[in-house]
Design an enzyme around this catalytic site. Structure first.
Site, PDB file in Angstrom:
ATOM      1  N   GLY A  28     -15.843  -4.370  17.674  1.00  0.00           N
ATOM      2  CA  GLY A  28     -14.580  -3.643  17.725  1.00  0.00           C
ATOM      3  C   GLY A  28     -14.336  -3.014  19.077  1.00  0.00           C
ATOM      4  N   ALA A  29     -13.370  -2.076  19.103  1.00  0.00           N
ATOM      5  CA  ALA A  29     -12.930  -1.446  20.357  1.00  0.00           C
ATOM      6  C   ALA A  29     -12.593  -2.531  21.379  1.00  0.00           C
ATOM      7  CB  ALA A  29     -13.994  -0.495  20.904  1.00  0.00           C
ATOM      8  N   GLY A  33     -11.823  -8.071  27.994  1.00  0.00           N
ATOM      9  CA  GLY A  33     -12.965  -8.975  27.938  1.00  0.00           C
ATOM     10  C   GLY A  33     -13.026  -9.720  26.621  1.00  0.00           C
ATOM     11  N   HIS A  34     -12.812  -8.998  25.517  1.00  0.00           N
ATOM     12  CA  HIS A  34     -12.768  -9.644  24.204  1.00  0.00           C
ATOM     13  C   HIS A  34     -11.574 -10.600  24.113  1.00  0.00           C
ATOM     14  CE1 HIS A  34     -14.928  -5.770  23.179  1.00  0.00           C
ATOM     15  NE2 HIS A  34     -15.768  -6.673  22.709  1.00  0.00           N
ATOM     16  N   GLN A  61     -28.457  -2.465  15.256  1.00  0.00           N
ATOM     17  CA  GLN A  61     -28.564  -2.578  16.711  1.00  0.00           C
ATOM     18  C   GLN A  61     -28.690  -1.232  17.398  1.00  0.00           C
ATOM     19  OE1 GLN A  61     -25.373  -6.149  16.649  1.00  0.00           O
ATOM     20  NE2 GLN A  61     -25.757  -5.348  18.696  1.00  0.00           N
ATOM     21  N   GLN A 149     -20.987 -13.518  28.888  1.00  0.00           N
ATOM     22  CA  GLN A 149     -22.163 -13.550  29.747  1.00  0.00           C
ATOM     23  C   GLN A 149     -22.559 -12.170  30.246  1.00  0.00           C
ATOM     24  OE1 GLN A 149     -21.351 -16.435  32.808  1.00  0.00           O
ATOM     25  NE2 GLN A 149     -21.432 -18.175  31.390  1.00  0.00           N
ATOM     26  N   LYS A 150     -21.699 -11.172  30.036  1.00  0.00           N
ATOM     27  CA  LYS A 150     -22.072  -9.807  30.426  1.00  0.00           C
ATOM     28  C   LYS A 150     -23.344  -9.377  29.707  1.00  0.00           C
ATOM     29  CE  LYS A 150     -20.540  -5.032  30.046  1.00  0.00           C
ATOM     30  NZ  LYS A 150     -21.374  -4.722  28.865  1.00  0.00           N
ATOM     31  N   LEU A 185     -15.979  -4.974  32.254  1.00  0.00           N
ATOM     32  CA  LEU A 185     -15.303  -4.405  31.101  1.00  0.00           C
ATOM     33  C   LEU A 185     -16.301  -4.138  29.984  1.00  0.00           C
ATOM     34  CD1 LEU A 185     -11.991  -6.453  30.903  1.00  0.00           C
ATOM     35  CD2 LEU A 185     -12.213  -3.997  31.233  1.00  0.00           C
ATOM     36  N   SER A 186     -16.208  -2.961  29.390  1.00  0.00           N
ATOM     37  CA  SER A 186     -17.093  -2.555  28.298  1.00  0.00           C
ATOM     38  C   SER A 186     -16.375  -1.524  27.447  1.00  0.00           C
ATOM     39  CB  SER A 186     -18.390  -1.955  28.845  1.00  0.00           C
ATOM     40  OG  SER A 186     -19.149  -1.340  27.807  1.00  0.00           O
TER      41      SER A 186
END
Length: 330
Positions: A28-29, A33-34, A61, A149-150, A185-186
């Protein structure tokens, strides 16, 4: 709520499908990037195919003291972003839908590769990640699964699990998406204050410094190989290399140890400087690794490698990496 949103495995299994199904797994969020992952999935699945986005904050996780409760949950916005990017369905199950018997007693072990780097810092993290990825692959039954790939170590472990356990799915890695200033991006970037974000830029700057060091050395080697051999020519090129390297004292001191060490040193120079910023960057690790098993590269290494970094800025932990190619003409 849009008809795209599904909450149960039963609803998902009733979803009609034609062509290839591609799945993008998220917690989510969603951000750009997504959205890039979803658009790539749309392209790969084709007009007759189907794209399913999963939204599930996986408790397995998160270790003790990590940000499970703090992790942003923005389902309405996530569905809108997914739909705009080309998703056909968003599967957002509750915890008891994914783990109907509570915490699973049987889990997938990430093995030795899962104990390195991120696994050393976050024990059990990759076991939890692989367990939920395996479950979501069973639930969504895709032909393709796309991951960024991040999260390079995560991607490598998923590929290994799919190979070792014979999952009938193709795993596709999608390049890291960056903001204009270079920050990867995160979902956690939203936690950063203005000052913290300025410090956090050292992660991408360090990786780019390592990449540039490799490119400069490779260019010098290529020029040397293409030029007639002579002592005078070799001496001139050596001096040119010293002049370029002098901008980075760490790289100069490590140059004799080999190119991988010079790449690490160029990156560490940037990270060391950021450790003196206010607020400071607190380095967890910088590693130059073989992407097949995430072991550190030796000085005679050739082929593909990953330069990876993890650090905390304030209370926010960030990771980043770039792929590199070591060889005669990198």
């Amino acid at each position: 709520m849009t008809d795209l949103l599904l909450h149960t495995a039963e609803e998902l299994h009733k979803l009609s499908r034609t062509g290839r199904r591609a799945v993008v797994m998220t917690m989510g969020a969603l951000h750009e990037g997504h959205a890039t992952l979803i658009r790539t999935a749309r392209e790969q699945a084709g007009p007759e195919g189907q794209v399913v986005v999963t939204v599930f904050v996986n408790p397995l996780q998160f270790g003790a003291g990590e940000d499970l409760d703090r992790y942003p949950r923005t389902l309405d916005a996530d569905v809108a972003i997914a739909e705009e990017a080309g998703a056909d369905a968003v599967f957002a199950p509750a915890v008891d839908e994914v783990y109907p018997g509570g915490d699973p007693q049987v889990r997938i072990s990430a093995g030795p590769m899962g104990e390195r780097l991120e696994g050393a810092t976050r024990p059990g993290h990759f076991d939890g990640m692989l367990t939920v990825v395996a479950k979501l692959l069973h639930l969504t039954r895709p032909d393709l699964a796309l991951f960024g790939q991040k999260d390079a170590q995560q991607l490598a472990l998923i590929r290994r699990m799919v190979t070792d356990l014979n999952f009938p799915v193709e795993v596709v890695g999608v390049p890291t998406v960056r903001e204009e200033d270079g920050l990867a991006l995160s979902s956690r970037n939203r936690y950063l204050s203005t000052a913290e974000r300025h410090t956090a830029l050292a992660l991408s700057r360090a990786l780019f410094a390592g990449r540039d060091r490799l490119a400069a050395q490779a260019a010098l080697r290529a020029r040397a190989e293409a030029s007639p051999a002579s002592d005078e020519r070799a001496t001139a090129l050596a001096r040119l290399g010293e002049i370029r390297a002098s901008a980075d004292a760490h790289a100069v001191s490590a140059a004799g140890a080999g190119l991988p060490d010079a790449v690490r040193a160029a990156a560490l120079h940037i990270l060391d400087e950021a450790g003196r910023h206010e607020p400071p960057l607190v380095l967890d690790y910088l590693a130059l690794v073989d992407p097949l098993d995430f072991t550190e590269t030796g000085q005679d290494f050739t082929g593909q490698a990953v330069l990876a970094v993890a650090a905390k800025v304030g209370s926010t932990r960030l990771i980043d990496n770039i792929p590199l190619e070591f060889g005669a003409h990198s």
